[in-house]
Design an enzyme around this catalytic site. Structure first.
Site, PDB file in Angstrom:
ATOM      1  N   TYR A  80     138.278 -41.656  19.770  1.00 16.77           N
ATOM      2  CA  TYR A  80     136.708 -41.539  18.143  1.00 16.77           C
ATOM      3  C   TYR A  80     138.226 -42.451  17.405  1.00 16.77           C
ATOM      4  O   TYR A  80     139.385 -41.721  17.591  1.00 16.77           O
ATOM      5  CB  TYR A  80     137.319 -39.906  17.908  1.00 16.77           C
ATOM      6  CG  TYR A  80     136.058 -39.321  16.726  1.00 16.77           C
ATOM      7  CD1 TYR A  80     135.337 -39.055  16.317  1.00 16.77           C
ATOM      8  CD2 TYR A  80     137.270 -39.365  15.726  1.00 16.77           C
ATOM      9  CE1 TYR A  80     134.648 -39.258  15.164  1.00 16.77           C
ATOM     10  CE2 TYR A  80     136.834 -38.987  14.469  1.00 16.77           C
ATOM     11  CZ  TYR A  80     136.096 -38.459  14.354  1.00 16.77           C
ATOM     12  OH  TYR A  80     135.055 -39.029  13.273  1.00 16.77           O
TER      13      TYR A  80
ATOM     14  N   ARG B 228     144.939 -17.491   4.913  1.00 12.52           N
ATOM     15  CA  ARG B 228     145.201 -17.967   5.509  1.00 12.52           C
ATOM     16  C   ARG B 228     146.256 -17.808   6.766  1.00 12.52           C
ATOM     17  O   ARG B 228     145.856 -18.711   8.084  1.00 12.52           O
ATOM     18  CB  ARG B 228     146.398 -19.367   4.436  1.00 12.52           C
ATOM     19  CG  ARG B 228     147.205 -20.494   5.270  1.00 12.52           C
ATOM     20  CD  ARG B 228     148.046 -21.277   4.053  1.00 12.52           C
ATOM     21  NE  ARG B 228     148.396 -20.839   3.200  1.00 12.52           N
ATOM     22  CZ  ARG B 228     149.740 -19.909   2.822  1.00 12.52           C
ATOM     23  NH1 ARG B 228     149.936 -19.654   4.095  1.00 12.52           N
ATOM     24  NH2 ARG B 228     149.830 -19.463   1.595  1.00 12.52           N
TER      25      ARG B 228
ATOM     26  N   LYS C 188     130.467 -30.736  15.840  1.00  6.90           N
ATOM     27  CA  LYS C 188     129.405 -31.243  17.405  1.00  6.90           C
ATOM     28  C   LYS C 188     129.160 -30.204  17.802  1.00  6.90           C
ATOM     29  O   LYS C 188     128.288 -29.264  17.035  1.00  6.90           O
ATOM     30  CB  LYS C 188     130.529 -32.007  17.809  1.00  6.90           C
ATOM     31  CG  LYS C 188     130.780 -33.317  17.257  1.00  6.90           C
ATOM     32  CD  LYS C 188     130.995 -34.608  15.830  1.00  6.90           C
ATOM     33  CE  LYS C 188     131.350 -34.441  15.243  1.00  6.90           C
ATOM     34  NZ  LYS C 188     132.706 -35.238  15.914  1.00  6.90           N
TER      35      LYS C 188
ATOM     36  N   ASP D  30     140.857 -33.931  24.099  1.00  7.78           N
ATOM     37  CA  ASP D  30     139.016 -33.928  23.046  1.00  7.78           C
ATOM     38  C   ASP D  30     138.156 -33.241  24.135  1.00  7.78           C
ATOM     39  O   ASP D  30     137.524 -34.828  24.537  1.00  7.78           O
ATOM     40  CB  ASP D  30     139.713 -34.664  22.443  1.00  7.78           C
ATOM     41  CG  ASP D  30     138.564 -35.173  21.261  1.00  7.78           C
ATOM     42  OD1 ASP D  30     137.723 -34.215  21.257  1.00  7.78           O
ATOM     43  OD2 ASP D  30     138.781 -35.314  19.834  1.00  7.78           O
TER      44      ASP D  30
END
Ligand SMILES: *Cc1c(COP(=O)(O)O)cnc(C)c1O
Length: 378
Positions: free
Chosen positions: A98, A46, A195, A170
């Site tokens: 978004y 992690r 994406k 973004d």
């Protein structure tokens, strides 16, 4: 190193123990320690994993930084960046966001009394008017989703920095190949690596890249504390996808130009949104701010919701699905899919009508994409 070279090599040396030229998938949760405090930089996956480190360093390099973090999704990256805020803080954001970003602002952050003011994406001076004494972040998406308006990053960063506010961009829609927000004055760049960065529609992931080490350290703390990290296999797939980012983006753009020109001349199409068209309201800004216009084209159809349904059912090569940025062409209906969580009145006021379709132009042969649209529209 220039862009394509970094995409292939940054963060990735041949494996010292075997010479393997691909970064191995370090599928491990933990690492042997030699004694108290004795380890090779990794203790628990992690906190850190070598495959993820290679990905983080590679994405950072593509945005001309040394400080990158990878996450399990784009929204996990957003949530980690938003951990810079505390109760009572305020944000200014562009209004054509978004849908999932809007949802986390309105339905998660609002619970902590963190309020967001929305500004029409392209009206630069309105960002300054929306600033309050407790404003901590300005959150931009450019080109916006799905209307592909542009936000002037440089102008807004100048305003923000006069008020000690951080600017988050973004950059999912352009990818670092076409736009590098840190160079334009932004402080943090976000990606849904799902994406273009991964580009093959087989991984969900996210990344954040930082200009300053201190801000990076604060978000890195949250990454480890909250744990929304990508696994080694997803990190490896994304690294593999990145190697072809430059050639993919060039082809996405070339095909998008062809498709945008075809749609602008089609009698059933009312409006085409593509920053590469001279008719686009932000075409000049796009030429100044971006190195290319990207692969996304939105268009508004003349007809009813049933007509839209017919068109998407008749498409044979272009797939009707959410998401974007993969090698295959995808079309979506923002009003019912990606932006379904935005209330109807707000959606329509922003031009996001029921007959708007958003096309992620893939890298198939452009003639085939155009022919598919042609037959479906007929
Ligand atoms: C998809 C997307 C996100 C969210 O990313 P996930 O990987 O789906 O969590 C955020 N911003 C933009 C612009 C996106 O397209």
């Amino acid at each position: 190193m220039k862009f394509s070279t970094k995409a292939i090599h940054a963060g990735q040396e041949p494996d010292p123990s075997t010479g393997a030229i691909m970064t191995p998938i370090f599928q491990t949760s933990t690492y042997a320690q030699t004694g108290l405090g004795g380890h090779k930089g990794y203790e628990y996956s992690r906190s850190g994993n070598p495959t993820r480190t290679a990905l983080e360093d590679c994405i950072a390099a593509l945005e001309n930084s040394e400080y990158g973090l990878a996450f399990a999704s784009g929204l996990a990256a957003e949530q980690a960046v938003l951990s810079l805020l505390k109760t009572g803080d305020h944000m200014v954001a562009c209004d054509d966001l978004y849908g999932g970003t809007y949802r986390i602002f309105e339905r998660v952050l609002s619970r902590y009394q963190i309020e967001t003011s929305y500004v029409s994406a392209a009206s630069t001076k309105d960002y300054e008017k929306a600033i309050r004494p407790n404003t901590k972040l300005i959150w931009l998406e450019t080109p916006t989703n799905p209307l592909l308006r542009l936000v002037d990053i440089k102008a807004i960063a100048e305003i923000a920095h006069r008020h000690n506010i951080l600017v988050v961009v973004d950059n999912t829609f352009s990818s670092p190949y076409f736009q590098q927000p840190l160079e334009l004055g932004a402080d943090i760049v976000l990606h849904s690596t799902t994406k273009y960065i991964n580009g093959h529609s087989d991984v969900v992931g996210g990344a954040a890249v930082f200009k300053d080490k201190e801000v990076y350290e604060a978000v890195k703390f949250y990454q480890n504390a909250a744990g929304g990290v990508p696994g080694p296999f997803d990190s490896w797939l994304t690294l593999r996808g990145i190697k072809t980012l430059a050639v993919r983006m060039r082809q996405h753009e070339e095909n998008a130009h062809t498709v945008a020109r075809f749609l602008s001349e089609h009698p059933r199409i009312e409006k085409v949104y593509y920053p590469g068209l001279a008719s686009h309201p932000d075409h000049e800004l796009a030429k100044r701010q971006m190195k290319g216009f990207g692969g996304m084209v939105s268009f508004q159809f003349t007809g009813t919701l049933e007509d839209v349904d017919q068109v998407v059912r008749r498409l044979q090569i272009i797939t009707f699905a959410e998401s974007l940025g993969g090698v295959e062409s995808l079309i979506c209906h923002p009003a019912s899919m990606t932006h379904g969580s935005i209330p109807r009145e707000i959606r329509e006021a922003r031009g996001l009508t029921d007959t708007l379709l958003r096309l992620s132009v893939g890298i198939e042969d452009a003639e085939d994409i155009v022919r598919d649209l042609e037959q479906a529209l007929r």
